[in-house]
Design an enzyme around this catalytic site. Sequence first.
Site, PDB file in Angstrom:
ATOM      1  N   THR A 209      -5.603  33.045 -22.660  1.00  0.00           N
ATOM      2  CA  THR A 209      -6.928  33.243 -22.779  1.00  0.00           C
ATOM      3  C   THR A 209      -7.685  31.839 -23.142  1.00  0.00           C
ATOM      4  O   THR A 209      -6.927  30.706 -23.836  1.00  0.00           O
ATOM      5  CB  THR A 209      -7.474  34.401 -24.120  1.00  0.00           C
ATOM      6  OG1 THR A 209      -8.703  34.007 -24.718  1.00  0.00           O
ATOM      7  CG2 THR A 209      -6.453  33.718 -25.387  1.00  0.00           C
ATOM      8  N   ASP A 210      -9.068  31.734 -23.075  1.00  0.00           N
ATOM      9  CA  ASP A 210      -9.741  30.384 -23.382  1.00  0.00           C
ATOM     10  C   ASP A 210      -9.828  30.283 -25.156  1.00  0.00           C
ATOM     11  O   ASP A 210      -9.952  29.312 -25.650  1.00  0.00           O
ATOM     12  CB  ASP A 210     -11.147  30.330 -23.022  1.00  0.00           C
ATOM     13  CG  ASP A 210     -12.131  31.473 -23.404  1.00  0.00           C
ATOM     14  OD1 ASP A 210     -11.572  32.349 -23.770  1.00  0.00           O
ATOM     15  OD2 ASP A 210     -13.267  31.592 -22.848  1.00  0.00           O
ATOM     16  N   GLU A 211      -9.451  31.475 -25.601  1.00  0.00           N
ATOM     17  CA  GLU A 211      -9.701  31.513 -27.276  1.00  0.00           C
ATOM     18  C   GLU A 211      -8.701  30.326 -27.871  1.00  0.00           C
ATOM     19  O   GLU A 211      -8.673  30.083 -28.976  1.00  0.00           O
ATOM     20  CB  GLU A 211      -9.483  33.015 -27.911  1.00  0.00           C
ATOM     21  CG  GLU A 211     -10.720  33.784 -27.240  1.00  0.00           C
ATOM     22  CD  GLU A 211     -10.870  34.868 -28.206  1.00  0.00           C
ATOM     23  OE1 GLU A 211     -10.418  35.028 -29.406  1.00  0.00           O
ATOM     24  OE2 GLU A 211     -11.650  35.698 -27.668  1.00  0.00           O
TER      25      GLU A 211
ATOM     26  N   TYR B  25      -5.502  36.532 -33.522  1.00  0.00           N
ATOM     27  CA  TYR B  25      -5.302  37.046 -31.899  1.00  0.00           C
ATOM     28  C   TYR B  25      -5.027  35.596 -31.258  1.00  0.00           C
ATOM     29  O   TYR B  25      -4.037  35.485 -30.551  1.00  0.00           O
ATOM     30  CB  TYR B  25      -6.393  37.514 -31.330  1.00  0.00           C
ATOM     31  CG  TYR B  25      -6.580  37.851 -29.894  1.00  0.00           C
ATOM     32  CD1 TYR B  25      -5.426  38.338 -29.000  1.00  0.00           C
ATOM     33  CD2 TYR B  25      -7.402  37.044 -29.276  1.00  0.00           C
ATOM     34  CE1 TYR B  25      -5.602  38.132 -27.937  1.00  0.00           C
ATOM     35  CE2 TYR B  25      -7.572  36.834 -27.996  1.00  0.00           C
ATOM     36  CZ  TYR B  25      -6.682  37.369 -27.236  1.00  0.00           C
ATOM     37  OH  TYR B  25      -6.505  37.214 -25.765  1.00  0.00           O
TER      38      TYR B  25
ATOM     39  N   LYS C 267      -1.824  33.996 -29.059  1.00  0.00           N
ATOM     40  CA  LYS C 267      -1.680  33.656 -27.751  1.00  0.00           C
ATOM     41  C   LYS C 267      -1.340  32.364 -27.600  1.00  0.00           C
ATOM     42  O   LYS C 267      -0.755  32.150 -26.825  1.00  0.00           O
ATOM     43  CB  LYS C 267      -3.003  34.026 -27.339  1.00  0.00           C
ATOM     44  CG  LYS C 267      -3.478  35.374 -27.101  1.00  0.00           C
ATOM     45  CD  LYS C 267      -2.594  36.083 -26.065  1.00  0.00           C
ATOM     46  CE  LYS C 267      -2.734  36.000 -24.695  1.00  0.00           C
ATOM     47  NZ  LYS C 267      -1.954  36.774 -23.708  1.00  0.00           N
TER      48      LYS C 267
HETATM   49  P1  NAD Z   1      -5.818  45.315 -23.127  1.00  0.00           P
HETATM   50  O1  NAD Z   1      -5.896  45.605 -24.172  1.00  0.00           O
HETATM   51  O2  NAD Z   1      -6.892  46.180 -22.122  1.00  0.00           O
HETATM   52  O3  NAD Z   1      -4.151  45.820 -22.423  1.00  0.00           O
HETATM   53  C1  NAD Z   1      -3.313  45.396 -22.959  1.00  0.00           C
HETATM   54  C2  NAD Z   1      -2.115  46.232 -22.151  1.00  0.00           C
HETATM   55  O4  NAD Z   1      -0.885  45.843 -22.882  1.00  0.00           O
HETATM   56  C3  NAD Z   1      -2.066  47.682 -22.538  1.00  0.00           C
HETATM   57  O5  NAD Z   1      -1.947  48.381 -21.355  1.00  0.00           O
HETATM   58  C4  NAD Z   1      -1.278  48.120 -23.417  1.00  0.00           C
HETATM   59  O6  NAD Z   1      -0.689  49.346 -23.357  1.00  0.00           O
HETATM   60  C5  NAD Z   1       0.179  47.033 -23.124  1.00  0.00           C
HETATM   61  N1  NAD Z   1       0.873  46.599 -24.289  1.00  0.00           N
HETATM   62  C6  NAD Z   1       0.341  46.322 -25.492  1.00  0.00           C
HETATM   63  N2  NAD Z   1       1.208  45.987 -26.467  1.00  0.00           N
HETATM   64  C7  NAD Z   1       2.420  46.230 -25.610  1.00  0.00           C
HETATM   65  C8  NAD Z   1       3.755  46.113 -26.096  1.00  0.00           C
HETATM   66  N3  NAD Z   1       4.080  45.830 -27.072  1.00  0.00           N
HETATM   67  N4  NAD Z   1       4.622  46.303 -24.920  1.00  0.00           N
HETATM   68  C9  NAD Z   1       4.271  46.564 -23.629  1.00  0.00           C
HETATM   69  N5  NAD Z   1       2.917  47.053 -23.230  1.00  0.00           N
HETATM   70  C10 NAD Z   1       1.886  46.712 -24.530  1.00  0.00           C
HETATM   71  O7  NAD Z   1      -5.814  43.869 -22.556  1.00  0.00           O
HETATM   72  P2  NAD Z   1      -6.656  43.012 -21.590  1.00  0.00           P
HETATM   73  O8  NAD Z   1      -8.161  43.021 -21.997  1.00  0.00           O
HETATM   74  O9  NAD Z   1      -6.455  43.624 -20.127  1.00  0.00           O
HETATM   75  O10 NAD Z   1      -5.929  41.794 -21.491  1.00  0.00           O
HETATM   76  C11 NAD Z   1      -4.735  41.406 -20.848  1.00  0.00           C
HETATM   77  C12 NAD Z   1      -4.094  40.033 -21.005  1.00  0.00           C
HETATM   78  O11 NAD Z   1      -5.084  39.218 -20.617  1.00  0.00           O
HETATM   79  C13 NAD Z   1      -3.873  39.920 -22.669  1.00  0.00           C
HETATM   80  O12 NAD Z   1      -2.684  38.985 -22.569  1.00  0.00           O
HETATM   81  C14 NAD Z   1      -5.011  39.146 -22.963  1.00  0.00           C
HETATM   82  O13 NAD Z   1      -4.423  38.123 -23.908  1.00  0.00           O
HETATM   83  C15 NAD Z   1      -5.641  38.142 -21.631  1.00  0.00           C
HETATM   84  N6  NAD Z   1      -6.804  37.882 -21.620  1.00  0.00           N
HETATM   85  C16 NAD Z   1      -7.857  38.949 -21.785  1.00  0.00           C
HETATM   86  C17 NAD Z   1      -9.274  38.589 -21.582  1.00  0.00           C
HETATM   87  C18 NAD Z   1     -10.395  39.486 -21.706  1.00  0.00           C
HETATM   88  O14 NAD Z   1     -11.557  39.179 -21.599  1.00  0.00           O
HETATM   89  N7  NAD Z   1      -9.936  41.040 -22.099  1.00  0.00           N
HETATM   90  C19 NAD Z   1      -9.341  37.250 -21.150  1.00  0.00           C
HETATM   91  C20 NAD Z   1      -8.444  36.337 -21.157  1.00  0.00           C
HETATM   92  C21 NAD Z   1      -7.207  36.725 -21.166  1.00  0.00           C
HETATM   93  O1  DAU Z   2     -12.449  34.654 -24.418  1.00  0.00           O
HETATM   94  C1  DAU Z   2     -11.476  35.504 -23.740  1.00  0.00           C
HETATM   95  C2  DAU Z   2     -11.488  36.737 -24.981  1.00  0.00           C
HETATM   96  O2  DAU Z   2     -12.481  37.605 -24.738  1.00  0.00           O
HETATM   97  C3  DAU Z   2     -10.006  37.456 -24.799  1.00  0.00           C
HETATM   98  O3  DAU Z   2      -8.819  36.664 -24.856  1.00  0.00           O
HETATM   99  C4  DAU Z   2      -9.948  38.769 -25.642  1.00  0.00           C
HETATM  100  O4  DAU Z   2      -8.738  39.384 -25.379  1.00  0.00           O
HETATM  101  C5  DAU Z   2     -11.228  39.518 -25.721  1.00  0.00           C
HETATM  102  O5  DAU Z   2     -11.155  40.468 -26.369  1.00  0.00           O
HETATM  103  C6  DAU Z   2     -12.305  38.721 -25.460  1.00  0.00           C
HETATM  104  O6  DAU Z   2     -12.772  38.306 -26.980  1.00  0.00           O
HETATM  105  P1  DAU Z   2     -14.057  38.416 -27.725  1.00  0.00           P
HETATM  106  O7  DAU Z   2     -13.747  38.291 -29.351  1.00  0.00           O
HETATM  107  O8  DAU Z   2     -14.971  37.246 -27.069  1.00  0.00           O
HETATM  108  O9  DAU Z   2     -14.617  39.711 -27.212  1.00  0.00           O
HETATM  109  P2  DAU Z   2     -15.456  40.837 -27.668  1.00  0.00           P
HETATM  110  O10 DAU Z   2     -15.878  41.770 -26.781  1.00  0.00           O
HETATM  111  O11 DAU Z   2     -14.847  41.432 -29.001  1.00  0.00           O
HETATM  112  O12 DAU Z   2     -16.734  40.307 -28.319  1.00  0.00           O
HETATM  113  C7  DAU Z   2     -17.537  39.212 -27.490  1.00  0.00           C
HETATM  114  C8  DAU Z   2     -18.606  38.913 -28.564  1.00  0.00           C
HETATM  115  O13 DAU Z   2     -19.266  39.660 -28.972  1.00  0.00           O
HETATM  116  C9  DAU Z   2     -18.091  37.830 -29.680  1.00  0.00           C
HETATM  117  O14 DAU Z   2     -18.890  36.904 -29.863  1.00  0.00           O
HETATM  118  C10 DAU Z   2     -18.301  39.103 -30.836  1.00  0.00           C
HETATM  119  C11 DAU Z   2     -19.480  39.873 -30.239  1.00  0.00           C
HETATM  120  N1  DAU Z   2     -19.530  41.219 -30.823  1.00  0.00           N
HETATM  121  C12 DAU Z   2     -18.384  41.965 -30.513  1.00  0.00           C
HETATM  122  C13 DAU Z   2     -18.364  43.264 -30.851  1.00  0.00           C
HETATM  123  C14 DAU Z   2     -16.972  44.220 -30.531  1.00  0.00           C
HETATM  124  C15 DAU Z   2     -20.472  41.647 -31.576  1.00  0.00           C
HETATM  125  O15 DAU Z   2     -21.682  40.958 -31.715  1.00  0.00           O
HETATM  126  N2  DAU Z   2     -20.327  43.100 -31.829  1.00  0.00           N
HETATM  127  C16 DAU Z   2     -19.488  44.017 -31.532  1.00  0.00           C
HETATM  128  O16 DAU Z   2     -19.514  45.201 -32.020  1.00  0.00           O
END
Ligand code: NAD
Ligand code: DAU
Length: 351
Positions: A132-134, A157, A161
């Site tokens: 992630t970019d985080e 988180y 990562k």
């Molecule tokens: P998600 O939470 O939707 O899915 C995570 C998946 O991992 C689920 O299917 C869950 O069952 C599985 N999982 C969790 N713990 C596990 C364990 N102990 N063993 C096996 N499986 C397990 O997540 P996502 O949003 O699809 O993100 C996927 C990946 O991409 C993550 O590594 C996250 O850090 C990264 N990522 C997410 C975002 C985003 O915006 N969602 C952006 C950048 C990177």
């Molecule tokens: O940047 C990549 C990341 O993006 C991934 O690595 C994470 O897995 C993914 O969850 C996401 O993280 P964020 O924290 O940016 O996403 P989230 O949707 O939780 O929040 C987006 C923005 O909105 C953040 O500034 C927090 C805000 N927010 C979020 C929620 C859930 C609110 O204002 N209200 C809310 O209820």
Amino acid sequence: MNKTILITGGAGFIGSHVIREFVVKYPEYHIINLDALTYAGNLENLKDIEQLHNYTFVKADITDQEVIMAIFQQYQPDAVIHLAAESHVDRSIVDPTAFVMTNVVGTVNLLNAARAIWKDNLEGKRFHHVSTDEVFGALGETGFFTEETKYDPHSPYSASKASSDHLVRAYHDTYGLPIVLTNCSNNYGPNHFPEKLIPLCIHNILNNKPLPVYGDGKYTRDWLFVIDHAKAIDLVFHEGKNGESYNVGGFNEWQNIDLIGELCKQMDEKLGREEGTAAQLITFVKDRPGHDLRYAIDATKINKELGWKPSVTFEEGLSLTINWFLANQEWLEHVTSGDYQNYYDKQYKGA
Ligand code: NAD
Ligand code: DAU
């Protein structure tokens, strides 16, 4: 060329799109989806492809070292694409240990298993770590994250990562494990779990519930349509240079409050409601502790070296996403019942 590719977290949001991309595009590959099916994992996400001959699902927890080793020994994967993670920042603030277990210990278990079965022959092997970019921390009002930006994570988180990224690089530098990393910005699209901002707001607009905006709503994220992320992973997995990382982003920054405004506008239009109806639900709530002000990716490297760029504009992607949620309200109902509902009630205290 035939390959067995083990993809972790394939039942989650991004993982399910990656699985579909690979299973459909590469019928010659055997794709193994390894997932523990936590609250975020949902096999309904893969209903359309689960019958395909080159797809196998294995339910397993990556924190279980022995089970993971046995699965690697059984399937002998040529490559790993690692997405399984605890992914929600707010949950990491409530329970950091679960994030260390899955994101750090789970990643080490996979690295050890890959190392053990590949030790005699690293030819054609690859461990692709999806991150992630985080990990780069927070930007001020200007500037971008490049692949050279120093790591500076703030939430449990992002710290977990960052730790996993360092371990992946350490296995490359120390043991010669062939690796690539991708660090992506915020994804959105079909199957997005409704604890995250966009699907949470879609769900709440449908149910006339408040749209909780943290703090002043001026926090900025760089949004990318999930299928474009899956295509970037495909490209880096096949063409990325060994040992390198690639930033992936949408060239698409939005302050949360403006994004919610655009979402409300599109929802009113699609639901045939009077303009301004959804926006009345906007409610400013307590801020997230340690909330990162701004993320923005400089995706020049993947663009110049591998020719990747996003295929849809944000307005198009958001429209496709809303259409998907409107057509799949049963999916929303399934995932918002049970465990998720308990979490929601605690996080927003009846909002
Ligand atoms: P998600 O939470 O939707 O899915 C995570 C998946 O991992 C689920 O299917 C869950 O069952 C599985 N999982 C969790 N713990 C596990 C364990 N102990 N063993 C096996 N499986 C397990 O997540 P996502 O949003 O699809 O993100 C996927 C990946 O991409 C993550 O590594 C996250 O850090 C990264 N990522 C997410 C975002 C985003 O915006 N969602 C952006 C950048 C990177
Ligand atoms: O940047 C990549 C990341 O993006 C991934 O690595 C994470 O897995 C993914 O969850 C996401 O993280 P964020 O924290 O940016 O996403 P989230 O949707 O939780 O929040 C987006 C923005 O909105 C953040 O500034 C927090 C805000 N927010 C979020 C929620 C859930 C609110 O204002 N209200 C809310 O209820």
